[in-house]
Design a protein around this motif. Sequence first.
Motif, PDB file in Angstrom:
ATOM      1  N   ALA A   1       0.697  -1.114  -0.126  1.00 59.20           N
ATOM      2  CA  ALA A   1      -0.176   0.045  -0.033  1.00 59.20           C
ATOM      3  C   ALA A   1       0.933   1.213   0.112  1.00 59.20           C
ATOM      4  CB  ALA A   1      -0.845   0.020   1.096  1.00 59.20           C
ATOM      5  N   LEU A   2       2.127   1.368   0.771  1.00 56.07           N
ATOM      6  CA  LEU A   2       2.942   2.355   0.765  1.00 56.07           C
ATOM      7  C   LEU A   2       3.474   2.654  -0.474  1.00 56.07           C
ATOM      8  CD1 LEU A   2       4.612   1.946   4.029  1.00 56.07           C
ATOM      9  CD2 LEU A   2       3.014   3.845   3.374  1.00 56.07           C
ATOM     10  N   GLU A   3       3.762   1.445  -1.379  1.00 58.03           N
ATOM     11  CA  GLU A   3       4.606   1.537  -2.590  1.00 58.03           C
ATOM     12  C   GLU A   3       3.582   2.391  -3.610  1.00 58.03           C
ATOM     13  OE1 GLU A   3       5.905  -2.041  -3.922  1.00 58.03           O
ATOM     14  OE2 GLU A   3       7.562  -2.104  -2.264  1.00 58.03           O
ATOM     15  N   ALA A   4       2.201   1.821  -3.496  1.00 58.18           N
ATOM     16  CA  ALA A   4       1.302   2.521  -4.517  1.00 58.18           C
ATOM     17  C   ALA A   4       0.980   3.840  -4.207  1.00 58.18           C
ATOM     18  CB  ALA A   4      -0.132   1.614  -4.360  1.00 58.18           C
ATOM     19  N   ALA A   5       1.157   4.166  -2.724  1.00 58.97           N
ATOM     20  CA  ALA A   5       0.625   5.604  -2.479  1.00 58.97           C
ATOM     21  C   ALA A   5       1.874   6.716  -2.729  1.00 58.97           C
ATOM     22  CB  ALA A   5       0.253   5.696  -0.971  1.00 58.97           C
ATOM     23  N   ALA A   6       2.839   6.084  -2.840  1.00 59.02           N
ATOM     24  CA  ALA A   6       4.324   6.730  -2.942  1.00 59.02           C
ATOM     25  C   ALA A   6       4.036   7.711  -4.317  1.00 59.02           C
ATOM     26  CB  ALA A   6       5.597   5.851  -2.968  1.00 59.02           C
ATOM     27  N   PRO A   7       3.994   7.084  -5.529  1.00 58.17           N
ATOM     28  CA  PRO A   7       3.691   7.937  -6.756  1.00 58.17           C
ATOM     29  C   PRO A   7       2.673   8.984  -6.664  1.00 58.17           C
ATOM     30  CG  PRO A   7       3.177   5.588  -7.096  1.00 58.17           C
ATOM     31  CD  PRO A   7       3.806   5.589  -5.688  1.00 58.17           C
ATOM     32  N   THR A   8       1.637   8.597  -6.118  1.00 52.46           N
ATOM     33  CA  THR A   8       0.397   9.489  -5.940  1.00 52.46           C
ATOM     34  C   THR A   8       0.702  10.373  -4.992  1.00 52.46           C
ATOM     35  OG1 THR A   8      -1.016   7.349  -6.134  1.00 52.46           O
ATOM     36  CG2 THR A   8      -2.135   9.493  -5.282  1.00 52.46           C
ATOM     37  N   GLY A   9       1.504  10.358  -4.221  1.00 53.60           N
ATOM     38  CA  GLY A   9       1.928  11.222  -3.171  1.00 53.60           C
ATOM     39  C   GLY A   9       2.486  12.223  -3.794  1.00 53.60           C
ATOM     40  N   ALA A  10       3.799  11.994  -4.684  1.00 52.45           N
ATOM     41  CA  ALA A  10       4.480  12.712  -5.381  1.00 52.45           C
ATOM     42  C   ALA A  10       3.589  13.539  -6.276  1.00 52.45           C
ATOM     43  CB  ALA A  10       5.621  11.689  -6.121  1.00 52.45           C
ATOM     44  N   LEU A  11       2.854  12.726  -7.106  1.00 49.79           N
ATOM     45  CA  LEU A  11       1.974  13.525  -8.038  1.00 49.79           C
ATOM     46  C   LEU A  11       1.107  14.631  -7.218  1.00 49.79           C
ATOM     47  CD1 LEU A  11       0.543  14.008 -10.765  1.00 49.79           C
ATOM     48  CD2 LEU A  11      -0.980  12.295 -10.137  1.00 49.79           C
ATOM     49  N   TRP A  12       0.667  14.526  -6.239  1.00 46.79           N
ATOM     50  CA  TRP A  12      -0.215  15.300  -5.358  1.00 46.79           C
ATOM     51  C   TRP A  12       0.980  16.619  -5.047  1.00 46.79           C
ATOM     52  CZ3 TRP A  12      -0.164  17.733  -0.441  1.00 46.79           C
ATOM     53  CH2 TRP A  12      -1.295  18.556  -0.233  1.00 46.79           C
ATOM     54  N   GLY A  13       1.872  16.307  -4.520  1.00 44.66           N
ATOM     55  CA  GLY A  13       3.015  17.165  -4.244  1.00 44.66           C
ATOM     56  C   GLY A  13       3.027  18.241  -5.452  1.00 44.66           C
ATOM     57  N   LEU A  14       3.434  17.459  -6.706  1.00 44.27           N
ATOM     58  CA  LEU A  14       3.515  18.361  -7.762  1.00 44.27           C
ATOM     59  C   LEU A  14       2.444  19.326  -8.190  1.00 44.27           C
ATOM     60  CD1 LEU A  14       5.422  15.765 -10.181  1.00 44.27           C
ATOM     61  CD2 LEU A  14       6.355  17.867  -9.322  1.00 44.27           C
ATOM     62  N   VAL A  15       1.188  18.685  -8.027  1.00 38.80           N
ATOM     63  CA  VAL A  15       0.046  19.516  -8.227  1.00 38.80           C
ATOM     64  C   VAL A  15      -0.061  20.619  -7.246  1.00 38.80           C
ATOM     65  CG1 VAL A  15      -2.564  19.341  -8.110  1.00 38.80           C
ATOM     66  CG2 VAL A  15      -1.265  17.520  -9.296  1.00 38.80           C
TER      67      VAL A  15
ATOM     68  N   VAL B   1       4.895  16.708 -14.493  1.00 39.35           N
ATOM     69  CA  VAL B   1       3.938  15.846 -14.533  1.00 39.35           C
ATOM     70  C   VAL B   1       3.345  15.399 -16.073  1.00 39.35           C
ATOM     71  CG1 VAL B   1       1.034  15.729 -14.314  1.00 39.35           C
ATOM     72  CG2 VAL B   1       2.529  17.178 -12.539  1.00 39.35           C
ATOM     73  N   ALA B   2       3.541  16.190 -16.902  1.00 37.82           N
ATOM     74  CA  ALA B   2       3.159  15.958 -18.343  1.00 37.82           C
ATOM     75  C   ALA B   2       4.291  14.888 -18.829  1.00 37.82           C
ATOM     76  CB  ALA B   2       3.416  16.823 -19.312  1.00 37.82           C
ATOM     77  N   ALA B   3       5.484  15.138 -18.469  1.00 40.07           N
ATOM     78  CA  ALA B   3       6.573  13.978 -18.773  1.00 40.07           C
ATOM     79  C   ALA B   3       6.468  12.731 -17.875  1.00 40.07           C
ATOM     80  CB  ALA B   3       8.106  14.665 -18.308  1.00 40.07           C
TER      81      ALA B   3
ATOM     82  N   GLY C   1       4.526   6.961 -18.702  1.00 39.28           N
ATOM     83  CA  GLY C   1       3.571   6.013 -17.913  1.00 39.28           C
ATOM     84  C   GLY C   1       3.641   5.832 -16.429  1.00 39.28           C
ATOM     85  N   SER C   2       4.328   6.611 -15.687  1.00 38.27           N
ATOM     86  CA  SER C   2       4.283   6.699 -14.296  1.00 38.27           C
ATOM     87  C   SER C   2       2.873   6.964 -13.822  1.00 38.27           C
ATOM     88  CB  SER C   2       5.288   7.769 -13.597  1.00 38.27           C
ATOM     89  OG  SER C   2       6.459   7.507 -14.254  1.00 38.27           O
ATOM     90  N   TYR C   3       2.276   7.829 -14.199  1.00 38.53           N
ATOM     91  CA  TYR C   3       0.796   8.303 -13.967  1.00 38.53           C
ATOM     92  C   TYR C   3      -0.136   8.267 -15.144  1.00 38.53           C
ATOM     93  CZ  TYR C   3       3.625  10.872 -10.636  1.00 38.53           C
ATOM     94  OH  TYR C   3       4.540  11.138  -9.718  1.00 38.53           O
ATOM     95  N   THR C   4      -1.251   8.266 -15.092  1.00 44.40           N
ATOM     96  CA  THR C   4      -2.326   8.236 -15.988  1.00 44.40           C
ATOM     97  C   THR C   4      -3.226   9.698 -16.119  1.00 44.40           C
ATOM     98  OG1 THR C   4      -4.254   7.339 -14.641  1.00 44.40           O
ATOM     99  CG2 THR C   4      -2.945   5.703 -15.811  1.00 44.40           C
TER     100      THR C   4
END
Length: 1029
Positions: A6-20, A35-37, A42-45
């Motif tokens: 769960a932590l691994e899945a949340a890590a990228p989402t957390g990074a995306l939230w920080g960029l946002v 974010v676009a890169a 394929g890191s995010y959808t």
Amino acid sequence: MAAAAALEAAAPTGALWGLVQDFVMGQQEGPAGQVAADVKSGSYTVLQVVEALGSSLDNPEPRTRARGIQLLSQVLLQCHPLLLEKEVVHLILFYENRLKDHHLVIPSVLQGLRALSLYVSLPSGLAVSVLKAIFQEVHVQSLPQVDRHTVYNIITNFMQTREEELKGLGADFTFGFIQVMDGEKDPRNLLVAFRIVHDLISRDYSLGPFVEELFEVTSCYFPIDFTPPPNDPHGIQREDLILSLRAVLASTPRFAEFLLPLLIEKVDSEILSAKLDSLQTLNACCAVYGQKELKDFLPSLWASIRREVFQTASERVEAEGLAALHSLTACLSRSVLRADAEDLLDSFLSNILQDCRHHLCEPDMKLVWPSAKLLQAAAGASTRACDHITSNVLPLLLEQFHKHSQSNQRRTILEMILGFLKVQPKWSYEDKDERPLSSFKDQLCSLVFMALTDPSSQLQLVGIRTLTVLGSQPDLLSSVDLELAVGHLYRLSFLEQDSQSWVAALEASGTLATLFPGAFSSHLVPKLAEELHKEESNLVREDWHTKCSRHLLCLQALSAVSTHPSIVKETLPLLLQHLWQLNKGNVVAGASEVIAICQSLDQVAEKCQQDPDCCWYFHDTAVPCLLALAVQASIPEQEPSVIRKVLLEDGVLTAMASVIGTATTHLSPELAAQSVTRIVPLFLDGNTSFLPENSFSSRFQPFQDGSLGQRRLVALLMAFVCSLPRNVEIPQLNRLMRELLSLSCCYSCPFSATAAAKCFAGLLNKHPAGQQLDEFLQLAMDTVEASLNPGPSRSQAFTLLLWVTKALVLRYHPLSSCLTNRLMGLLSDPELGPTAADGFSLLMSDCTDVLTRAGHAEVRIMFRQRFFTDNVPALVQGFHAAPQDVKPNYLKGLSHVLNRLPKPVLLPELPTLLSLLLEALSCPDSVVQLSTLSCLQPLLLEAPQVMSLHIDTLVTKFLNLSSSPSMAVRIAALQCMHALTRLPTPVLLPYKPQVIRALARPLDDKKRLVRKEAVSARGEWFLLGSPGS
């Protein structure tokens, strides 16, 4: 384990939230690209991005919502190809809804819709939905320029990919776009908007009842009045807007009822640019209009055009008016008529004739030429127009010619007739009796022959031009007329040389000889042959100068008519036979007569180049004959004749070489290979078997201890081998190159040595890269270095070095830099320094005899630019390091390089090199002064700001050089003084009194050309600072 996943899945989402958060709340721009890169990799959808933006998109603060939508839109612009179809549907619905949001949000929403409009597989109906939402919810003209541009881009994208869907909207789409565009002012947006309107019309979108509205929303910009701001980064020019708007206005006949009154109004205005634009637009409209659209406006259009041509002070307005009349007449001519319909063309032409015809009877009045031009413009539009106008005007003009007796009046009338004759060849007639000129041909010929016998040279000149045009009309000149015409041209060919009528007669003879070779072979060539033989005997009598002049005119007439292969087969033997007569001593002649014959042969050779068979005939006939004459003259005799000495003079051999080169350049490789197997053995082995009259008293061996006379003939070998196609194999090449190298350092005959060096260089330039080329280059370098040591051959060795360097510079050979450095080293040589400096002029200039593109040399594009880049820094450095007595050599070399450099290349380097150029003006060498002045004059026109910084030095030096002992330098200095007036006026005004006083002196110069330049320059300085200057 589950917690770790769960932590691994949340890590990228957390990074995306920080960029946002950084982008939306932190107002940072960088995270959007990150974010676009990440989405691309394929890191995010895109869905995850939307989820991360969730609170931002619903935030009650408009600025926060705007930042959130801006981030999403920037991601979509880069990642729209990755979207799924169902995601596109939801995103479009979301964006359409947000079009109703706060005005701060709208720009980001439009950016998102632009990204989605680029999606290739857009579901059906969404494009229409988006555009309807924009038309209904967005007041486009209240948006900033960038956002309006985005709307135009969305419309353009959908028109390119969803054309059928948009057409389904019918006229609603047109009306919606009219609302979007109405009131647009920015030129960047107008270019796109005009393109959309043009596509609406050209792709048959429904305009419905909105034709007038669409016209109004675009025609309000006509005529374009736009001046681009200085240093405009967008580069939009007034002409771009004019052409774009014109394409819209002239795209459909449905605009005619609204546009034509507008055009008439603008043509009748006092604004020059409006007149020009209106006439050009009318011209473009005539390509799509028919009689129906023009019918009601023809009288007004004709009245406006007639007034502009009759009264305008602008040649451009006159030219556009004539072009518009031509297009109107062509439009009326091509319209298909019903049996009961009125023939508008006939009535239109009748109106033109009614208003213009009577002016043709007044050759001294100012409206005669405008009237003639209007009639000729209409006549040139179609066969019907030509027939109608010609049949009405020609009888009148023929009558007027006989009615007026003064030469200047007759000249005007004949010039008008000539204008109407030039219109005729455009139209073809199946039956020659249908041609409108057929019934006038006897009267026209009689009139032309009257003009040719008139004492007035100006009337003669027009008569000659008219005869040429008559001859170009099929079946217009009978055999009797042709014989008379040839007789007149023969007489006119012996007028004063260089007079206008003489030049025109020769040109007419050449043109008509191509069309009627039989007539010229039967009637003119025999007369010229008889004249030539007569002059052969007359040259020994009294009044030698008069006879010689007539003799030269006869030669030029022979070369002028040699424009057809059948005539060449008669004139070439005549010229060669005449040359043999000189050689046999039957005629007393000097070098000028021989050179004149060679120049005539050269002109014939040029005329033969377009016909391969004729070219080979000339080469196979003339080249052996010239070589035989030269070889015979070079064979030692106990009692050498004067003519044989003449044949070996520098000028004569150069003229012969030119003929041989011209006769060789256009040979096919197969025929050139056939010729080379005879001519090269002639010089290497003395094989004279192919030469005419080859019973020589001794062997011809120019390379094997031959006499000085025989060595001079290497110039003829040079002309031949250096004009051969590159892929022709030269026999015994290795031996030939060594012989040339040996002869090039022979100090006893500089002419032969230079010819051998040029020949060697020409062969080097064409030789393919490889071991043999390297061996030749090494051999040349060894020879040069050995001979450059103090001794009698130094000068010849330098000449060899110079030509070899040029051969390599032209083909970008790696060794060229080494040889150029060697040349630069010689600038410091006490003996060769000035000559080495002049050598840079040769390296940068085009040659006429060897190393030419016409002679198949390898000449790389931009070799001058490369030479400049590689060598000018070294020249500048050498100048600064050189002793004072050597500096002029470096300045001279630098001046030669810069003078022949394309000015766009020189301008960026000007600030660093200008001080050296100014110093070169103080050099006592007139060659340096002239070269530098020639370099500076265009720079004064093209780089006024840089040159203004040195105005004091420029004025002083130019004025000093205006009293130079050299006439060429005085003229160039005065031309530079004239060019100085292009610099900013405030910079020049303090020097105005001084310059005007100083320029009074050259007004009394003993040379007319100097006085002319002084008057021109002083006049410009007088006007400096005055109103309107």
